[in-house]
Design an enzyme around this catalytic site. Sequence first.
Site, PDB file in Angstrom:
ATOM      1  N   TYR A  10       0.857  -1.190   0.000  1.00 22.90           N
ATOM      2  CA  TYR A  10       0.000   0.000   0.000  1.00 22.90           C
ATOM      3  C   TYR A  10       0.887   1.232   0.000  1.00 22.90           C
ATOM      4  CZ  TYR A  10       0.931   1.066   4.922  1.00 22.90           C
ATOM      5  OH  TYR A  10       1.530   1.395   6.104  1.00 22.90           O
ATOM      6  N   CYS A  11       0.274   2.404  -0.352  1.00 22.50           N
ATOM      7  CA  CYS A  11       1.043   3.642  -0.349  1.00 22.50           C
ATOM      8  C   CYS A  11       0.186   4.762   0.238  1.00 22.50           C
ATOM      9  CB  CYS A  11       1.547   3.972  -1.743  1.00 22.50           C
ATOM     10  SG  CYS A  11       0.258   3.931  -3.009  1.00 22.50           S
ATOM     11  N   ARG A  12       0.047   5.860  -0.508  1.00 23.77           N
ATOM     12  CA  ARG A  12      -0.644   7.002   0.105  1.00 23.77           C
ATOM     13  C   ARG A  12      -2.155   6.919  -0.024  1.00 23.77           C
ATOM     14  NH1 ARG A  12       3.974  10.667  -2.556  1.00 23.77           N
ATOM     15  NH2 ARG A  12       5.456  10.615  -0.805  1.00 23.77           N
ATOM     16  N   GLY A  13      -2.613   6.127  -0.939  1.00 20.65           N
ATOM     17  CA  GLY A  13      -4.053   6.010  -1.144  1.00 20.65           C
ATOM     18  C   GLY A  13      -4.357   5.665  -2.582  1.00 20.65           C
ATOM     19  N   CYS A  39      -2.532   7.290  -5.520  1.00 20.48           N
ATOM     20  CA  CYS A  39      -1.074   7.208  -5.537  1.00 20.48           C
ATOM     21  C   CYS A  39      -0.662   5.919  -6.232  1.00 20.48           C
ATOM     22  CB  CYS A  39      -0.535   7.214  -4.102  1.00 20.48           C
ATOM     23  SG  CYS A  39       1.202   6.831  -3.962  1.00 20.48           S
TER      24      CYS A  39
END
Lengths: 221, 221
Positions: B182-185, B188
Amino acid sequence: MTSQKSTVRRAKDILYEQVARIGKATSSAKRLELIELLCQGEKTVETLAKESAISMKLASAHLRELRSAHLVETERSGKNIYYRIANREVAEFWVAIRSLAEDRLVELKMALAQITNAPKELTPKDRDALVKAARQGEVIVLDVRPSPEFAAAHLPYAQSLPIDQLRLRLSELPKDKTIVAYCRGPYCLMAKDAVDLLKQKGFAAIHLPEGVAEWGMAPVR
Amino acid sequence: MTSQKSTVRRAKDILYEQVARIGKATSSAKRLELIELLCQGEKTVETLAKESAISMKLASAHLRELRSAHLVETERSGKNIYYRIANREVAEFWVAIRSLAEDRLVELKMALAQITNAPKELTPKDRDALVKAARQGEVIVLDVRPSPEFAAAHLPYAQSLPIDQLRLRLSELPKDKTIVAYCRGPYCLMAKDAVDLLKQKGFAAIHLPEGVAEWGMAPVR
DNA sequence: TTAACAATCTAACGATTGTTGGATTAATTT
DNA sequence: AAATTAATCCAACAATCGTTAGATTGTTAA
């Protein structure tokens, strides 16, 4: 030859692999028995072990598998750990897999009839399935009547082993296959006696209440 | 200690053993894929092998297993042997086991979202399940944002591995576990890129479109 | 604190299963 | 009759699973 797997292929592999986790969890007789027990309500490991006639260590190991497939959940209460099925869907699945097994496997149908102690006659479809299984060597169909009667007529793929020679010739029979014994018909007790002896000696035997007459194979003049 | 098994016990063993034959038949990813293919209609071994991306020999071996559980049937037509599912119940069972897997296994749910290329957000229940799986080490939750962001807040049991170091530190990751990146959302693309790289390198990776904000874990002043 | 109990974990083993290569069968085409 | 094609059988090996014994973890009771 670099085996380059496509992304789609890789994703598919993951998908089926996940579904197979459910299959793996339900691929052991003992785990299935544990699931059925848990469908009756939550139980401790000790209770489960006792009711399924295995050691607590083994029960614990099997329950671990079930838990890793998220089919069961646990909760500690004092010294005991209670297991329960994760939700209603698990119970429904148990019914589904059992139903499919009953539908597809003649041996199960017959064993069931046997355990309820009211062996029923087979439907024509069941007979086909039994013949198929016997042809492929999956089950042994045993004719326990006296040899002359066998010579006159017998069920397809049956082998003769008269009841009075059974005890002497046990070594001719395999222990890893289901043995289906039959005799003159539902009122004759030879097959029942044979099955009792075979079971006592460690064979997987079941009793077919029908004879050549019922199968329409009675010898005519 | 002679382990005298009762007759009832012995009969039960036979019963569960039979049901377990169905479980065994459906305990392999490839066999499940074959079943699904056959649910679409009858096919030759060659076709099945091609469509499931395995060798014909292996397909043949797996089909043999399925046939021994009476889940599929065969018919020869010229040089070819056509396989088909034994009856409608088998198709229904495939749907049942797949449904149960989707219900019980978060990883499957996520992989599914991934393959449909429209990764959906997880329900609160799914999140719980993911956290549980991560805690038990069943999946690796990978935070691919820059380290400072990880330090500020991250998902439960996540480990930090910034996207620009990913290629160098691949050896730190296990190949036998599902990696959830996962990352920023959802807007992203770091996690998507990471998953693409991981997949290319042979890892089982999937993309979680949510970030700390969506999980209600965003750091506040 | 110690003892007892319920359950799990770890390591080990033998048994079973998945996979592959080589030989074989069975039907078709040349 | 020989060659080709589709599929299976057989034997071998590696990988996985089932089972058990011994040590260990929590929890409760003495």
